[in-house]
Design a protein around this motif. Structure first.
Motif, PDB file in Angstrom:
ATOM      1  N   ASP A 124     -77.768  33.120  49.637  1.00 54.90           N
ATOM      2  CA  ASP A 124     -78.914  32.204  49.676  1.00 54.90           C
ATOM      3  C   ASP A 124     -78.784  31.247  48.496  1.00 54.90           C
ATOM      4  N   ILE A 125     -78.499  29.982  48.781  1.00 57.06           N
ATOM      5  CA  ILE A 125     -78.182  29.027  47.725  1.00 57.06           C
ATOM      6  C   ILE A 125     -79.393  28.692  46.856  1.00 57.06           C
ATOM      7  N   ASP A 126     -80.602  28.833  47.402  1.00 64.65           N
ATOM      8  CA  ASP A 126     -81.800  28.493  46.645  1.00 64.65           C
ATOM      9  C   ASP A 126     -82.334  29.679  45.840  1.00 64.65           C
ATOM     10  N   GLN A 127     -82.390  30.848  46.462  1.00 63.92           N
ATOM     11  CA  GLN A 127     -82.891  32.031  45.773  1.00 63.92           C
ATOM     12  C   GLN A 127     -81.804  32.705  44.927  1.00 63.92           C
ATOM     13  N   ARG A 128     -80.551  32.245  45.106  1.00 61.36           N
ATOM     14  CA  ARG A 128     -79.424  32.758  44.322  1.00 61.36           C
ATOM     15  C   ARG A 128     -79.267  34.271  44.472  1.00 61.36           C
ATOM     16  N   GLU A 129     -79.198  34.702  45.719  1.00 59.22           N
ATOM     17  CA  GLU A 129     -79.033  36.118  45.994  1.00 59.22           C
ATOM     18  C   GLU A 129     -78.268  36.306  47.293  1.00 59.22           C
ATOM     19  N   LEU A 130     -77.621  37.482  47.416  1.00 56.92           N
ATOM     20  CA  LEU A 130     -76.880  37.792  48.629  1.00 56.92           C
ATOM     21  C   LEU A 130     -77.836  38.058  49.786  1.00 56.92           C
ATOM     22  N   ILE A 131     -77.380  37.713  50.977  1.00 55.57           N
ATOM     23  CA  ILE A 131     -78.146  37.987  52.191  1.00 55.57           C
ATOM     24  C   ILE A 131     -77.358  39.019  52.989  1.00 55.57           C
ATOM     25  N   GLY A 132     -77.840  40.225  53.073  1.00 54.92           N
ATOM     26  CA  GLY A 132     -77.136  41.260  53.819  1.00 54.92           C
ATOM     27  C   GLY A 132     -75.973  41.839  53.052  1.00 54.92           C
ATOM     28  N   HIS A 133     -75.167  42.636  53.751  1.00 55.71           N
ATOM     29  CA  HIS A 133     -74.038  43.331  53.133  1.00 55.71           C
ATOM     30  C   HIS A 133     -72.754  42.511  53.267  1.00 55.71           C
ATOM     31  N   PRO A 134     -71.828  42.631  52.314  1.00 54.07           N
ATOM     32  CA  PRO A 134     -70.542  41.943  52.429  1.00 54.07           C
ATOM     33  C   PRO A 134     -69.763  42.442  53.657  1.00 54.07           C
ATOM     34  N   THR A 135     -68.911  41.585  54.190  1.00 55.18           N
ATOM     35  CA  THR A 135     -68.051  41.921  55.325  1.00 55.18           C
ATOM     36  C   THR A 135     -66.606  41.941  54.847  1.00 55.18           C
ATOM     37  N   MET A 136     -65.830  42.934  55.335  1.00 58.45           N
ATOM     38  CA  MET A 136     -64.432  43.045  54.928  1.00 58.45           C
ATOM     39  C   MET A 136     -63.520  42.867  56.137  1.00 58.45           C
ATOM     40  N   TYR A 137     -62.540  41.964  56.023  1.00 56.04           N
ATOM     41  CA  TYR A 137     -61.506  41.780  57.040  1.00 56.04           C
ATOM     42  C   TYR A 137     -60.240  42.490  56.567  1.00 56.04           C
ATOM     43  N   ARG A 138     -59.591  43.253  57.479  1.00 52.47           N
ATOM     44  CA  ARG A 138     -58.349  43.951  57.149  1.00 52.47           C
ATOM     45  C   ARG A 138     -57.278  43.588  58.176  1.00 52.47           C
ATOM     46  N   GLY A 139     -56.020  43.615  57.751  1.00 53.20           N
ATOM     47  CA  GLY A 139     -54.910  43.326  58.652  1.00 53.20           C
ATOM     48  C   GLY A 139     -53.586  43.610  57.990  1.00 53.20           C
ATOM     49  N   GLN A 140     -52.510  43.503  58.757  1.00 50.00           N
ATOM     50  CA  GLN A 140     -51.177  43.787  58.236  1.00 50.00           C
ATOM     51  C   GLN A 140     -50.642  42.594  57.458  1.00 50.00           C
ATOM     52  N   LEU A 141     -49.752  42.892  56.511  1.00 47.38           N
ATOM     53  CA  LEU A 141     -49.146  41.844  55.693  1.00 47.38           C
ATOM     54  C   LEU A 141     -48.513  40.777  56.579  1.00 47.38           C
ATOM     55  N   GLY A 142     -48.776  39.522  56.241  1.00 46.44           N
ATOM     56  CA  GLY A 142     -48.175  38.422  56.970  1.00 46.44           C
ATOM     57  C   GLY A 142     -48.887  38.039  58.238  1.00 46.44           C
ATOM     58  N   LYS A 143     -49.818  38.856  58.714  1.00 46.39           N
ATOM     59  CA  LYS A 143     -50.560  38.533  59.925  1.00 46.39           C
ATOM     60  C   LYS A 143     -51.636  37.481  59.614  1.00 46.39           C
ATOM     61  N   PRO A 144     -51.903  36.566  60.534  1.00 43.52           N
ATOM     62  CA  PRO A 144     -52.924  35.540  60.278  1.00 43.52           C
ATOM     63  C   PRO A 144     -54.343  36.110  60.376  1.00 43.52           C
ATOM     64  N   TYR A 145     -55.253  35.482  59.663  1.00 47.42           N
ATOM     65  CA  TYR A 145     -56.666  35.844  59.763  1.00 47.42           C
ATOM     66  C   TYR A 145     -57.498  34.576  59.929  1.00 47.42           C
ATOM     67  N   ARG A 146     -58.679  34.732  60.494  1.00 48.54           N
ATOM     68  CA  ARG A 146     -59.632  33.630  60.630  1.00 48.54           C
ATOM     69  C   ARG A 146     -61.028  34.189  60.368  1.00 48.54           C
ATOM     70  N   VAL A 147     -61.674  33.682  59.330  1.00 43.35           N
ATOM     71  CA  VAL A 147     -62.990  34.168  58.932  1.00 43.35           C
ATOM     72  C   VAL A 147     -64.070  33.343  59.620  1.00 43.35           C
ATOM     73  N   LYS A 148     -65.051  34.017  60.183  1.00 44.76           N
ATOM     74  CA  LYS A 148     -66.184  33.345  60.812  1.00 44.76           C
ATOM     75  C   LYS A 148     -67.443  33.557  59.972  1.00 44.76           C
ATOM     76  N   ALA A 149     -68.284  32.531  59.939  1.00 47.36           N
ATOM     77  CA  ALA A 149     -69.532  32.624  59.171  1.00 47.36           C
ATOM     78  C   ALA A 149     -70.470  33.631  59.828  1.00 47.36           C
ATOM     79  N   PRO A 150     -71.023  34.556  59.068  1.00 48.51           N
ATOM     80  CA  PRO A 150     -71.993  35.500  59.641  1.00 48.51           C
ATOM     81  C   PRO A 150     -73.239  34.760  60.123  1.00 48.51           C
ATOM     82  N   THR A 151     -73.835  35.266  61.170  1.00 49.32           N
ATOM     83  CA  THR A 151     -75.112  34.731  61.637  1.00 49.32           C
ATOM     84  C   THR A 151     -76.229  35.458  60.904  1.00 49.32           C
ATOM     85  N   VAL A 152     -77.058  34.705  60.180  1.00 46.85           N
ATOM     86  CA  VAL A 152     -78.134  35.285  59.384  1.00 46.85           C
ATOM     87  C   VAL A 152     -79.463  34.783  59.939  1.00 46.85           C
ATOM     88  N   ALA A 153     -80.265  35.685  60.452  1.00 46.21           N
ATOM     89  CA  ALA A 153     -81.540  35.313  61.063  1.00 46.21           C
ATOM     90  C   ALA A 153     -82.439  34.610  60.054  1.00 46.21           C
TER      91      ALA A 153
END
Length: 345
Positions: A124-153
């Motif tokens: 939250d850019i105004d309240q300067r606090e995290l919204i929800g829990h962090p998300t972790m992406y895992r994969g094999q070395l050299g494999k591509p990844y694509r991060v998507k923005a979480p949907t926050v109600a």
């Protein structure tokens, strides 16, 4: 000891028959076969043999050129070290200790090692606090990844910081997504003062219609504000503390002079005179120090450590505190100035 050396040691141990109490030692110059496999080894022929060692990934692709090992049928096989950066060995097909036929193959199967995670945070850019829990992406070395923005109600996405696409590596990465309350059109940090014009309720968030705060603010009282928010319904709210908001129609802006500390009891300027000097600001390297509208008054501006400033007035009070007025920028305690030129004025 390498992986293959350990395998050969284990195979050799399995090929040795267990001794019984009826068995006796033979003279040192007599060599007798101890197993069927050893008999085969002693009968090594002159027939050439070739062994191919393949290194395959989980998709069956060759990770490197096959190793070719030559020998004679009946001779012992010495396998090469199986170390491939970024992979670990999981299975061996066709493993044998001896050359048993003119052409044969052994297949080593590998899996890609896991890369370091990609951590995703919603903020939250105004309240300067995290919204929800962090998300972790895992994969094999050299494999591509694509991060998507979480949907926050209740929030809308503003921007992101970090690589949204890439490959998993040996280094962990972080992606930040910045959000704003979907009902907030505009925000700005406000460090001013407001004066209450009517009995005013305090609400837990902008736009709230009910409150848990029983105490109401009284007309004429003055408060420092920390943020101003304009909502989608065009109303404006001021923050006077954490989860404490008041509506704009219940207040007016003020200088907050009533909240400033009183001057010291013995305060009286003496030796006040005009000067024409320069000085260098001495505070903390890389930092700024405040100047004042008047001695002991409210903040006016800032000057930077190491900056050369033009001094136009000098005064001292009954507490022997020396003040200098910087041209166009207010007063600064003399302890924050060095290298006065000329030294005296």
């Amino acid at each position: 000891m390498s992986f293959f050396d350990r395998l050969k040691t284990m195979l050799r141990a399995l090929n040795q028959p267990a001794k019984t109490e009826h068995q006796t030692s033979q003279p040192a110059d007599v060599v007798a076969p101890t197993s069927e496999t050893d008999e085969h080894a002693l009968q090594a022929s002159a027939t050439d043999a070739l062994l191919l060692v393949h290194h395959l990934d989980s998709d069956g692709h060759e990770l490197q050129a096959p190793d070719m090992i030559g020998g004679k049928i009946g001779e012992e096989i010495h396998l090469p070290a199986a170390t491939i950066a970024g992979y670990h060995l999981v299975r061996i097909d066709g493993l044998t200790r001896w050359f048993t036929q003119p052409k044969a193959q052994i297949v080593l199967h590998y899996e890609r090692q896991a890369g370091q995670p990609i951590w995703v945070y919603a903020y939250d850019i105004d309240q300067r606090e995290l919204i929800g829990h962090p998300t972790m992406y895992r994969g094999q070395l050299g494999k591509p990844y694509r991060v998507k923005a979480p949907t926050v109600a209740g929030f809308k996405l503003l921007r992101s910081v970090g690589d949204l696409t890439g490959e998993y590596t040996t280094t962990s990465k972080t992606v930040l997504f910045f959000y704003r309350n979907e009902n907030w059109l505009q925000t700005d940090l406000s460090t001013g003062f407001v004066q209450i014009t009517a009995v005013t309720a305090v609400y837990p968030y902008p736009g709230a219609t009910t409150t848990r705060y029983l105490t109401k603010l009284q007309p004429g009282s003055t408060y420092k504000t920390y943020m101003r928010v304009r909502l989608s319904d065009q109303t404006t709210w001021y923050s006077i503390g954490q989860e404490q908001w008041i509506a704009e129609q219940m207040l007016q802006l003020t200088t907050g002079v009533a909240l400033l500390p009183h001057l010291p009891a013995g305060y009286r300027t003496q030796n006040k005179r005009q000067v024409q000097q320069t000085g260098i600001v001495s505070f903390v390297p890389g930092k700024k120090v405040h100047t004042y509208l008047e001695p002991y008054g409210r903040y006016l501006s800032t000057v930077t450590h190491g900056e050369t400033v033009e001094l136009v007035e000098r005064l001292a009070d009954d507490n022997r505190v020396v003040w200098y007025r910087i041209k166009g920028r207010g007063y600064l305690p003399g302890r924050y100035l060095t290298h006065l030129d000329p030294p005296y004025a």
